[in-house]
Design a protein around this motif. Structure first.
Motif, PDB file in Angstrom:
ATOM      1  N   THR A 145      68.577  42.955   1.888  1.00  0.00           N
ATOM      2  CA  THR A 145      69.024  43.618   3.126  1.00  0.00           C
ATOM      3  C   THR A 145      68.178  44.846   3.429  1.00  0.00           C
ATOM      4  OG1 THR A 145      71.295  42.868   2.793  1.00  0.00           O
ATOM      5  CG2 THR A 145      70.970  44.755   4.235  1.00  0.00           C
ATOM      6  N   LEU A 146      67.963  45.699   2.429  1.00  0.00           N
ATOM      7  CA  LEU A 146      67.224  46.936   2.647  1.00  0.00           C
ATOM      8  C   LEU A 146      65.755  46.666   2.943  1.00  0.00           C
ATOM      9  CD1 LEU A 146      68.935  49.014  -0.162  1.00  0.00           C
ATOM     10  CD2 LEU A 146      69.174  49.373   2.306  1.00  0.00           C
ATOM     11  N   ALA A 147      65.190  45.617   2.353  1.00  0.00           N
ATOM     12  CA  ALA A 147      63.814  45.243   2.678  1.00  0.00           C
ATOM     13  C   ALA A 147      63.705  44.854   4.145  1.00  0.00           C
ATOM     14  CB  ALA A 147      63.362  44.087   1.783  1.00  0.00           C
ATOM     15  N   ARG A 148      64.646  44.073   4.621  1.00  0.00           N
ATOM     16  CA  ARG A 148      64.617  43.644   6.021  1.00  0.00           C
ATOM     17  C   ARG A 148      64.903  44.813   6.963  1.00  0.00           C
ATOM     18  NH1 ARG A 148      67.817  37.982   4.670  1.00  0.00           N
ATOM     19  NH2 ARG A 148      65.949  36.813   4.051  1.00  0.00           N
ATOM     20  N   PHE A 149      65.765  45.713   6.533  1.00  0.00           N
ATOM     21  CA  PHE A 149      66.084  46.890   7.342  1.00  0.00           C
ATOM     22  C   PHE A 149      64.842  47.745   7.553  1.00  0.00           C
ATOM     23  CE2 PHE A 149      67.497  51.357   7.551  1.00  0.00           C
ATOM     24  CZ  PHE A 149      68.369  51.303   8.621  1.00  0.00           C
ATOM     25  N   ASN A 150      64.149  48.074   6.465  1.00  0.00           N
ATOM     26  CA  ASN A 150      62.964  48.921   6.595  1.00  0.00           C
ATOM     27  C   ASN A 150      61.839  48.215   7.354  1.00  0.00           C
ATOM     28  OD1 ASN A 150      63.847  51.288   5.529  1.00  0.00           O
ATOM     29  ND2 ASN A 150      62.721  51.162   3.621  1.00  0.00           N
ATOM     30  N   ALA A 151      61.704  46.915   7.156  1.00  0.00           N
ATOM     31  CA  ALA A 151      60.678  46.182   7.898  1.00  0.00           C
ATOM     32  C   ALA A 151      60.945  46.248   9.397  1.00  0.00           C
ATOM     33  CB  ALA A 151      60.628  44.728   7.426  1.00  0.00           C
ATOM     34  N   THR A 152      62.208  46.232   9.766  1.00  0.00           N
ATOM     35  CA  THR A 152      62.573  46.332  11.183  1.00  0.00           C
ATOM     36  C   THR A 152      62.262  47.720  11.735  1.00  0.00           C
ATOM     37  OG1 THR A 152      64.333  44.702  10.884  1.00  0.00           O
ATOM     38  CG2 THR A 152      64.481  46.112  12.811  1.00  0.00           C
ATOM     39  N   LEU A 153      62.615  48.771  10.986  1.00  0.00           N
ATOM     40  CA  LEU A 153      62.385  50.134  11.456  1.00  0.00           C
ATOM     41  C   LEU A 153      60.906  50.496  11.482  1.00  0.00           C
ATOM     42  CD1 LEU A 153      65.254  52.311   9.955  1.00  0.00           C
ATOM     43  CD2 LEU A 153      65.225  50.876  11.987  1.00  0.00           C
ATOM     44  N   LEU A 154      60.115  49.833  10.647  1.00  0.00           N
ATOM     45  CA  LEU A 154      58.683  50.139  10.608  1.00  0.00           C
ATOM     46  C   LEU A 154      58.033  49.949  11.972  1.00  0.00           C
ATOM     47  CD1 LEU A 154      56.175  50.919   8.996  1.00  0.00           C
ATOM     48  CD2 LEU A 154      55.911  48.497   8.380  1.00  0.00           C
ATOM     49  N   ALA A 155      58.440  48.926  12.688  1.00  0.00           N
ATOM     50  CA  ALA A 155      57.881  48.716  14.032  1.00  0.00           C
ATOM     51  C   ALA A 155      58.178  49.905  14.929  1.00  0.00           C
ATOM     52  CB  ALA A 155      58.457  47.434  14.637  1.00  0.00           C
ATOM     53  N   GLY A 156      59.357  50.479  14.799  1.00  0.00           N
ATOM     54  CA  GLY A 156      59.703  51.650  15.591  1.00  0.00           C
ATOM     55  C   GLY A 156      58.860  52.857  15.225  1.00  0.00           C
ATOM     56  N   MET A 157      58.567  53.017  13.935  1.00  0.00           N
ATOM     57  CA  MET A 157      57.709  54.125  13.522  1.00  0.00           C
ATOM     58  C   MET A 157      56.301  53.967  14.086  1.00  0.00           C
ATOM     59  SD  MET A 157      59.125  56.609  11.939  1.00  0.00           S
ATOM     60  CE  MET A 157      57.649  57.361  11.248  1.00  0.00           C
ATOM     61  N   HIS A 158      55.830  52.744  14.221  1.00  0.00           N
ATOM     62  CA  HIS A 158      54.526  52.536  14.848  1.00  0.00           C
ATOM     63  C   HIS A 158      54.589  52.847  16.341  1.00  0.00           C
ATOM     64  CE1 HIS A 158      52.576  49.875  11.501  1.00  0.00           C
ATOM     65  NE2 HIS A 158      52.925  51.081  11.087  1.00  0.00           N
ATOM     66  N   GLN A 159      55.736  52.634  16.951  1.00  0.00           N
ATOM     67  CA  GLN A 159      55.914  53.048  18.347  1.00  0.00           C
ATOM     68  C   GLN A 159      55.826  54.570  18.473  1.00  0.00           C
ATOM     69  OE1 GLN A 159      56.223  51.285  21.088  1.00  0.00           O
ATOM     70  NE2 GLN A 159      56.799  49.215  20.456  1.00  0.00           N
ATOM     71  N   SER A 160      56.284  55.269  17.447  1.00  0.00           N
ATOM     72  CA  SER A 160      56.289  56.734  17.513  1.00  0.00           C
ATOM     73  C   SER A 160      54.896  57.330  17.370  1.00  0.00           C
ATOM     74  CB  SER A 160      57.226  57.317  16.443  1.00  0.00           C
ATOM     75  OG  SER A 160      56.655  57.219  15.156  1.00  0.00           O
ATOM     76  N   LEU A 161      53.894  56.519  17.110  1.00  0.00           N
ATOM     77  CA  LEU A 161      52.516  57.001  17.102  1.00  0.00           C
ATOM     78  C   LEU A 161      52.036  57.384  18.502  1.00  0.00           C
ATOM     79  CD1 LEU A 161      50.914  54.340  14.720  1.00  0.00           C
ATOM     80  CD2 LEU A 161      50.966  56.798  14.277  1.00  0.00           C
ATOM     81  N   VAL A 162      52.684  56.849  19.521  1.00  0.00           N
ATOM     82  CA  VAL A 162      52.202  57.013  20.897  1.00  0.00           C
ATOM     83  C   VAL A 162      52.762  58.307  21.481  1.00  0.00           C
ATOM     84  CG1 VAL A 162      51.950  55.919  23.147  1.00  0.00           C
ATOM     85  CG2 VAL A 162      52.129  54.499  21.093  1.00  0.00           C
ATOM     86  N   HIS A 163      52.038  59.386  21.271  1.00  0.00           N
ATOM     87  CA  HIS A 163      52.371  60.697  21.849  1.00  0.00           C
ATOM     88  C   HIS A 163      51.532  60.911  23.095  1.00  0.00           C
ATOM     89  CE1 HIS A 163      54.721  63.304  18.885  1.00  0.00           C
ATOM     90  NE2 HIS A 163      54.726  62.096  18.341  1.00  0.00           N
ATOM     91  N   GLU A 164      52.156  61.408  24.142  1.00  0.00           N
ATOM     92  CA  GLU A 164      51.400  61.713  25.348  1.00  0.00           C
ATOM     93  C   GLU A 164      50.707  63.061  25.168  1.00  0.00           C
ATOM     94  OE1 GLU A 164      55.092  61.777  25.909  1.00  0.00           O
ATOM     95  OE2 GLU A 164      54.903  59.647  25.423  1.00  0.00           O
ATOM     96  N   ASN A 165      49.396  63.051  25.319  1.00  0.00           N
ATOM     97  CA  ASN A 165      48.615  64.288  25.284  1.00  0.00           C
ATOM     98  C   ASN A 165      48.896  65.098  24.015  1.00  0.00           C
ATOM     99  OD1 ASN A 165      47.335  63.745  27.812  1.00  0.00           O
ATOM    100  ND2 ASN A 165      49.270  64.297  28.821  1.00  0.00           N
ATOM    101  N   GLU A 166      49.281  66.366  24.154  1.00  0.00           N
ATOM    102  CA  GLU A 166      49.408  67.236  22.984  1.00  0.00           C
ATOM    103  C   GLU A 166      50.781  67.207  22.312  1.00  0.00           C
ATOM    104  OE1 GLU A 166      45.937  67.398  24.124  1.00  0.00           O
ATOM    105  OE2 GLU A 166      47.265  68.194  25.686  1.00  0.00           O
ATOM    106  N   ARG A 167      51.784  66.643  22.952  1.00  0.00           N
ATOM    107  CA  ARG A 167      53.105  66.544  22.315  1.00  0.00           C
ATOM    108  C   ARG A 167      53.977  65.618  23.147  1.00  0.00           C
ATOM    109  NH1 ARG A 167      54.286  71.583  22.070  1.00  0.00           N
ATOM    110  NH2 ARG A 167      53.360  71.815  19.999  1.00  0.00           N
ATOM    111  N   SER A 168      54.777  64.806  22.456  1.00  0.00           N
ATOM    112  CA  SER A 168      55.706  63.913  23.151  1.00  0.00           C
ATOM    113  C   SER A 168      57.127  64.177  22.674  1.00  0.00           C
ATOM    114  CB  SER A 168      55.339  62.451  22.884  1.00  0.00           C
ATOM    115  OG  SER A 168      56.378  61.594  23.315  1.00  0.00           O
ATOM    116  N   GLY A 169      58.008  64.429  23.600  1.00  0.00           N
ATOM    117  CA  GLY A 169      59.413  64.535  23.229  1.00  0.00           C
ATOM    118  C   GLY A 169      60.000  63.196  22.848  1.00  0.00           C
TER     119      GLY A 169
END
Length: 353
Positions: free
Chosen positions: A292-316
């Motif tokens: 369960t925890l392996a699948r949970f973290n694998a799912t959240l990992l995609a979201g963390m890659h989404q958080s790489l996309v900051h606009e310009n100098e900072r993204s809220g």
């Protein structure tokens, strides 16, 4: 009742980890941000940016600082971050005439990201200790039972007999590689964030680099010479490492759950979960939660890659997403490592008939 299983009144019995969760508590966060502000004031006083009397007053005023969390909540609802309300409370605690020097030259992200880095240092220390403990248990299991002959399975079908050592090595070796990767992860995330409004330290003039270097040394964080507020590859690399660890533990859990089936009987568990309807059952709860925890973290990992996309100098938006995901991944990894230790304790391989 809570929205998250990790601190749920009863689900936390299966999925809780008080030691890791404590590092993501509001108390720990505030303490780390207070440490940032005191270190900032001391560094600025040493460089002549503010007076030594101001730094002394800030340290005294924040020594027993206890904010009004209701006021902080209201401030976050308005500002999106806690720092404006928190700094105002800190300035009141320090009082005139030195309160205005609290947070001088810094921006909200400096305090928030440095707080995270300080706490992640403790989190990674806990995870490393547990991971090394799991590797040691697997080494002991291999030494004691590695010669037992069990049936290998490929594509869920019986293949040929192999030694238990072959199975155990497939669990242990990836974990050892994760330990090797950990130092790079640490280097990427245990970093001082201090750049001011847009990364230029404009209020400190030519004294900015000296203040930043002293702060990094005092806090035990890496000093970087350029602003990196919107560079989140370190946090994404940490998330990837967390998912790798839980994924490898999930593979082990899946193997053990399959081998513990009555029809297979390749391993015997020291204990298992009971059933409300079938008293004879010994459910492989510990093995299942690893999956369960392996699948949970694998799912959240995609979201963390989404958080790489900051606009310009900072993204809220991207920054807030990171706050929501990374703590859960860290807690899930802590739970998985702790459960693995309990699962391996007393695990017994049964030889082929």
């Amino acid at each position: 009742m809570t929205a998250l299983p990790f601190d749920h009144p009863f689900l936390s019995g299966l999925l809780g980890d008080a030691e890791i969760s404590a590092q993501f508590s509001a108390k720990a966060d505030i303490a780390a941000m207070v440490r940032f502000e005191i270190t900032l004031a001391r560094g600025e006083a040493d460089a002549g940016v503010i007076g030594a009397d101001a730094a002394d007053a800030i340290e005294r005023g924040l020594a027993d600082f206890k904010p009004d969390f209701a006021a902080l909540r209201d401030g976050v609802a308005q500002d999106g971050v806690v720092i404006p309300a928190l700094v105002e409370a800190m300035r009141q605690a320090v009082g005139n005439p030195h309160g205005e020097k609290v947070h001088f030259g810094a921006t909200s992200q400096d305090a928030i990201d440095t707080s995270l880095a300080l706490r992640l240092g403790d989190v990674l220390g806990i995870l490393e200790e547990r991971l090394r403990g799991v590797v040691a248990m697997l080494q002991s299991l291999e030494a004691a039972q590695g010669g037992v002959e069990v049936m290998a399975h490929t594509r869920m079908q019986a293949a040929i007999p192999v030694t238990a050592a072959r199975k155990i090595a497939s669990w242990r070796l990836p974990l050892e590689r994760h330990l090797d990767r950990l130092e790079t992860v640490r280097r990427d995330v245990l970093v001082l964030t201090f750049g001011g409004a847009a990364g230029t330290l404009e209020k400190l003039g030519d004294k900015g680099p000296a203040v930043r270097a002293r702060m990094a040394a005092v806090l035990g964080l890496r000093d970087v010479e350029h602003p990196h507020h919107s560079e989140r590859d370190g946090q994404a690399a940490l998330a990837n490492w967390l998912s790798l660890v839980t994924g490898s533990l999930g593979k082990m859990g899946q193997d053990i759950a399959l081998m513990a089936q009555n029809e297979v009987g390749a391993v015997k568990l020291a204990s298992g979960g009971g059933s409300s309807a079938m008293p004879h059952k010994q459910n492989p709860v510990g093995a299942e939660v690893l999956v369960t925890l392996a699948r949970f973290n694998a799912t959240l990992l995609a979201g963390m890659h989404q958080s790489l996309v900051h606009e310009n100098e900072r993204s809220g938006a991207a920054w807030t997403l990171e706050w929501m995901l990374l703590p859960q991944m860290a807690v899930a990894t802590g739970v998985a490592l702790r459960n693995t230790g309990a699962l391996l304790d007393g695990l017994e391989f049964r030889p082929l008939d």
